[in-house]
Write a protein that holds these residues in place. Structure first.
Motif, PDB file in Angstrom:
ATOM      1  N   GLN A 132       0.815  -1.208   0.000  1.00 13.69           N
ATOM      2  CA  GLN A 132       0.000   0.000   0.000  1.00 13.69           C
ATOM      3  C   GLN A 132       0.854   1.267   0.000  1.00 13.69           C
ATOM      4  OE1 GLN A 132      -2.479  -0.568   3.454  1.00 13.69           O
ATOM      5  NE2 GLN A 132      -4.020  -1.712   2.322  1.00 13.69           N
ATOM      6  N   TRP A 133       0.285   2.315  -0.585  1.00 11.71           N
ATOM      7  CA  TRP A 133       0.906   3.632  -0.595  1.00 11.71           C
ATOM      8  C   TRP A 133       0.336   4.459   0.562  1.00 11.71           C
ATOM      9  CZ3 TRP A 133       4.526   5.134  -4.316  1.00 11.71           C
ATOM     10  CH2 TRP A 133       4.682   4.274  -5.417  1.00 11.71           C
ATOM     11  N   ASN A 134       1.184   5.304   1.190  1.00 11.93           N
ATOM     12  CA  ASN A 134       0.727   6.149   2.288  1.00 11.93           C
ATOM     13  C   ASN A 134       1.144   7.596   2.043  1.00 11.93           C
ATOM     14  OD1 ASN A 134       3.263   6.936   4.078  1.00 11.93           O
ATOM     15  ND2 ASN A 134       3.564   4.808   3.425  1.00 11.93           N
ATOM     16  N   ASP A 135       0.566   8.514   2.809  1.00 12.37           N
ATOM     17  CA  ASP A 135       0.857   9.943   2.627  1.00 12.37           C
ATOM     18  C   ASP A 135       1.673  10.535   3.772  1.00 12.37           C
ATOM     19  OD1 ASP A 135      -1.037  10.087   4.615  1.00 12.37           O
ATOM     20  OD2 ASP A 135      -2.416  11.400   3.527  1.00 12.37           O
ATOM     21  N   GLY A 136       2.477   9.697   4.430  1.00  8.74           N
ATOM     22  CA  GLY A 136       3.372  10.207   5.462  1.00  8.74           C
ATOM     23  C   GLY A 136       2.624  10.766   6.653  1.00  8.74           C
ATOM     24  N   ALA A 137       2.909  12.023   6.975  1.00  5.84           N
ATOM     25  CA  ALA A 137       2.326  12.650   8.158  1.00  5.84           C
ATOM     26  C   ALA A 137       0.823  12.845   8.055  1.00  5.84           C
ATOM     27  CB  ALA A 137       2.994  13.997   8.424  1.00  5.84           C
ATOM     28  N   GLY A 138       0.279  12.671   6.851  1.00  2.59           N
ATOM     29  CA  GLY A 138      -1.159  12.812   6.696  1.00  2.59           C
ATOM     30  C   GLY A 138      -1.946  11.713   7.369  1.00  2.59           C
ATOM     31  N   GLY A 139      -1.277  10.575   7.635  1.00  2.00           N
ATOM     32  CA  GLY A 139      -1.913   9.498   8.371  1.00  2.00           C
ATOM     33  C   GLY A 139      -2.752   8.541   7.549  1.00  2.00           C
ATOM     34  N   ASN A 140      -2.781   8.709   6.230  1.00  2.00           N
ATOM     35  CA  ASN A 140      -3.537   7.805   5.364  1.00  2.00           C
ATOM     36  C   ASN A 140      -2.616   6.677   4.914  1.00  2.00           C
ATOM     37  OD1 ASN A 140      -5.100   6.479   3.458  1.00  2.00           O
ATOM     38  ND2 ASN A 140      -5.782   8.348   2.434  1.00  2.00           N
ATOM     39  N   ALA A 141      -2.872   5.468   5.377  1.00  2.00           N
ATOM     40  CA  ALA A 141      -1.996   4.332   5.095  1.00  2.00           C
ATOM     41  C   ALA A 141      -2.388   3.564   3.849  1.00  2.00           C
ATOM     42  CB  ALA A 141      -1.980   3.381   6.286  1.00  2.00           C
ATOM     43  N   ASN A 142      -3.419   4.014   3.149  1.00  3.58           N
ATOM     44  CA  ASN A 142      -3.856   3.304   1.950  1.00  3.58           C
ATOM     45  C   ASN A 142      -4.381   4.317   0.942  1.00  3.58           C
ATOM     46  OD1 ASN A 142      -4.629   1.383   0.078  1.00  3.58           O
ATOM     47  ND2 ASN A 142      -6.495   0.801   1.167  1.00  3.58           N
ATOM     48  N   VAL A 143      -3.458   5.042   0.317  1.00  2.00           N
ATOM     49  CA  VAL A 143      -3.832   6.063  -0.658  1.00  2.00           C
ATOM     50  C   VAL A 143      -4.099   5.396  -2.004  1.00  2.00           C
ATOM     51  CG1 VAL A 143      -3.074   8.115  -1.909  1.00  2.00           C
ATOM     52  CG2 VAL A 143      -2.473   7.835   0.506  1.00  2.00           C
ATOM     53  N   THR A 144      -5.247   5.680  -2.589  1.00  6.44           N
ATOM     54  CA  THR A 144      -5.598   5.105  -3.884  1.00  6.44           C
ATOM     55  C   THR A 144      -5.812   6.156  -4.966  1.00  6.44           C
ATOM     56  OG1 THR A 144      -7.959   5.085  -3.310  1.00  6.44           O
ATOM     57  CG2 THR A 144      -6.676   3.092  -2.800  1.00  6.44           C
ATOM     58  N   TYR A 145      -5.876   7.458  -4.574  1.00  7.79           N
ATOM     59  CA  TYR A 145      -6.194   8.499  -5.554  1.00  7.79           C
ATOM     60  C   TYR A 145      -5.740   9.855  -5.030  1.00  7.79           C
ATOM     61  CZ  TYR A 145      -9.172  11.517  -8.525  1.00  7.79           C
ATOM     62  OH  TYR A 145      -9.638  12.468  -9.399  1.00  7.79           O
ATOM     63  N   ILE A 146      -5.103  10.643  -5.909  1.00 14.55           N
ATOM     64  CA  ILE A 146      -4.785  12.034  -5.606  1.00 14.55           C
ATOM     65  C   ILE A 146      -5.093  12.866  -6.848  1.00 14.55           C
ATOM     66  CG2 ILE A 146      -3.007  11.469  -3.909  1.00 14.55           C
ATOM     67  CD1 ILE A 146      -0.885  12.139  -6.009  1.00 14.55           C
ATOM     68  N   ALA A 147      -5.285  14.176  -6.673  1.00 16.43           N
ATOM     69  CA  ALA A 147      -5.583  15.044  -7.813  1.00 16.43           C
ATOM     70  C   ALA A 147      -5.362  16.491  -7.425  1.00 16.43           C
ATOM     71  CB  ALA A 147      -7.023  14.851  -8.291  1.00 16.43           C
ATOM     72  N   ASN A 148      -5.045  17.312  -8.423  1.00 13.40           N
ATOM     73  CA  ASN A 148      -4.919  18.747  -8.200  1.00 13.40           C
ATOM     74  C   ASN A 148      -6.087  19.482  -8.821  1.00 13.40           C
ATOM     75  OD1 ASN A 148      -3.343  18.298 -10.952  1.00 13.40           O
ATOM     76  ND2 ASN A 148      -3.900  20.474 -10.902  1.00 13.40           N
ATOM     77  N   GLU A 149      -6.251  20.732  -8.402  1.00 13.77           N
ATOM     78  CA  GLU A 149      -7.227  21.625  -9.002  1.00 13.77           C
ATOM     79  C   GLU A 149      -6.486  22.744  -9.716  1.00 13.77           C
ATOM     80  OE1 GLU A 149     -10.010  22.962  -6.088  1.00 13.77           O
ATOM     81  OE2 GLU A 149     -10.460  20.949  -5.350  1.00 13.77           O
ATOM     82  N   SER A 150      -7.200  23.731 -10.224  1.00 14.19           N
ATOM     83  CA  SER A 150      -6.550  24.879 -10.845  1.00 14.19           C
ATOM     84  C   SER A 150      -5.757  25.645  -9.795  1.00 14.19           C
ATOM     85  CB  SER A 150      -7.589  25.801 -11.479  1.00 14.19           C
ATOM     86  OG  SER A 150      -8.358  26.442 -10.470  1.00 14.19           O
ATOM     87  N   ILE A 151      -4.852  26.503 -10.232  1.00 13.22           N
ATOM     88  CA  ILE A 151      -4.009  27.239  -9.294  1.00 13.22           C
ATOM     89  C   ILE A 151      -4.850  28.140  -8.389  1.00 13.22           C
ATOM     90  CG2 ILE A 151      -3.546  29.210 -10.819  1.00 13.22           C
ATOM     91  CD1 ILE A 151      -0.644  29.145  -9.753  1.00 13.22           C
ATOM     92  N   MET A 152      -6.006  28.578  -8.871  1.00 15.75           N
ATOM     93  CA  MET A 152      -6.878  29.417  -8.062  1.00 15.75           C
ATOM     94  C   MET A 152      -7.845  28.599  -7.210  1.00 15.75           C
ATOM     95  SD  MET A 152      -5.931  32.491  -8.483  1.00 15.75           S
ATOM     96  CE  MET A 152      -7.298  33.421  -7.792  1.00 15.75           C
ATOM     97  N   GLY A 153      -7.916  27.293  -7.474  1.00 17.13           N
ATOM     98  CA  GLY A 153      -8.827  26.449  -6.724  1.00 17.13           C
ATOM     99  C   GLY A 153      -8.101  25.568  -5.738  1.00 17.13           C
ATOM    100  N   TRP A 154      -6.990  26.064  -5.211  1.00 20.66           N
ATOM    101  CA  TRP A 154      -6.135  25.278  -4.338  1.00 20.66           C
ATOM    102  C   TRP A 154      -6.876  24.756  -3.113  1.00 20.66           C
ATOM    103  CZ3 TRP A 154      -2.061  22.490  -3.287  1.00 20.66           C
ATOM    104  CH2 TRP A 154      -1.581  22.381  -1.987  1.00 20.66           C
ATOM    105  N   ALA A 155      -6.690  23.464  -2.864  1.00 15.89           N
ATOM    106  CA  ALA A 155      -7.178  22.847  -1.638  1.00 15.89           C
ATOM    107  C   ALA A 155      -6.053  21.974  -1.094  1.00 15.89           C
ATOM    108  CB  ALA A 155      -8.421  22.002  -1.905  1.00 15.89           C
ATOM    109  N   PRO A 156      -5.728  22.068   0.186  1.00 14.54           N
ATOM    110  CA  PRO A 156      -4.633  21.275   0.751  1.00 14.54           C
ATOM    111  C   PRO A 156      -5.026  19.803   0.872  1.00 14.54           C
ATOM    112  CG  PRO A 156      -5.717  22.531   2.466  1.00 14.54           C
ATOM    113  CD  PRO A 156      -6.344  22.960   1.179  1.00 14.54           C
ATOM    114  N   VAL A 157      -4.626  19.024  -0.115  1.00 12.93           N
ATOM    115  CA  VAL A 157      -4.996  17.609  -0.174  1.00 12.93           C
ATOM    116  C   VAL A 157      -3.729  16.751  -0.251  1.00 12.93           C
ATOM    117  CG1 VAL A 157      -7.236  18.023  -1.239  1.00 12.93           C
ATOM    118  CG2 VAL A 157      -5.210  17.753  -2.683  1.00 12.93           C
TER     119      VAL A 157
END
Length: 238
Positions: free
Chosen positions: A148-173
């Motif tokens: 499994q993939w994890n996100d380090g300090a984020g605490g998610n030990a089973n990452v299955t999907y990530i995505a970005n938004e536009s530069i003006m639609g930034w969300a800390p994910v």
């Protein structure tokens, strides 16, 4: 073209898959990272599938090039026991791709899907540190409890999907470096704006840093590799 699943079965390593989810062909830029500690890895675009028809850019380059990805299609590659590191971006030229400005090819600069596969400590992320020109998602497929993939300090030990938004639609994910967030949670020596390298035209008023160090999606060296990292382009970002 072999499917990602058949490639994964024929090789023990992690498969990289690049998908164009739009209705028209789109240029893909690939840059290889050379790792001195793994000199027998993928260190030349000539080692990638000839079916990709990569054109070096500039013409003499061995580590970067551009290829066209048809609409609603994918290409994939499994390097097996050879380390494979680099980044994928979407656009037809490397010229000034790290800079913004109305007169440059990418007014909001480019974002990158970065990967290090098939070596101890695999990592994947989406970097908008320079800016954002593309809507990119990454799916982590074929995981088991052992890989499994994890996100380090984020605490998610089973990452299955990530995505970005536009530069003006930034969300800390998880898995995404924001504009100027060179350290994920910090901004030190950002690449733009600098002399001859303008900021994105839609640059936010301040760096888009995360509150926790969750920008790198990773798995440790003692975890078996395998499965597929699918980089998906779904269109240009505003």
């Amino acid at each position: 073209m072999c499917s990602a699943s058949s490639l994964a079965q024929s090789n023990s390593g992690t498969t990289l898959e690049v998908t164009n989810a739009t209705s028209r062909s789109y240029p893909v830029m690939i840059t290889l990272g050379i790792n001195p500690s793994h000199p027998f890895g993928i260190n030349s675009i000539s080692q990638l599938p000839s079916s990709w028809k990569i054109k070096p850019q500039p013409a003499q380059s061995t580590t970067q090039g551009v290829f066209m990805l048809p609409a609603n299609s994918s290409v994939s590659f499994n390097s097996g026991s050879k380390s494979f590191s680099g980044n994928i971006a979407f656009g037809k030229t490397f010229t000034a791709r790290g800079c913004g400005g109305a007169s440059n090819p990418y007014p909001n600069s480019t974002n990158l899907a970065e990967f290090t596969l098939n070596m101890p400590g695999e990592t994947v992320d989406i970097s908008g540190v320079n800016g954002t020109n593309a809507l990119i998602a990454i799916k982590f497929k074929g995981q088991t409890q052992q890989n499994q993939w994890n996100d380090g300090a984020g605490g998610n030990a089973n990452v299955t999907y990530i995505a970005n938004e536009s530069i003006m639609g930034w969300a800390p994910v998880p898995g995404v470096y924001g504009w100027q967030a060179t350290g994920c949670t910090t901004s030190s020596n950002p690449p733009n704006p600098m002399r001859n390298c303008p900021a994105p035209v839609n640059a936010p008023s301040k760096p888009q840093v995360q509150s926790i160090a969750q920008c790198n999606i990773q798995r440790s060296g003692n975890v078996p590799t395998g499965g597929t990292v699918q980089i998906i382009f779904s269109g240009a970002a505003s």
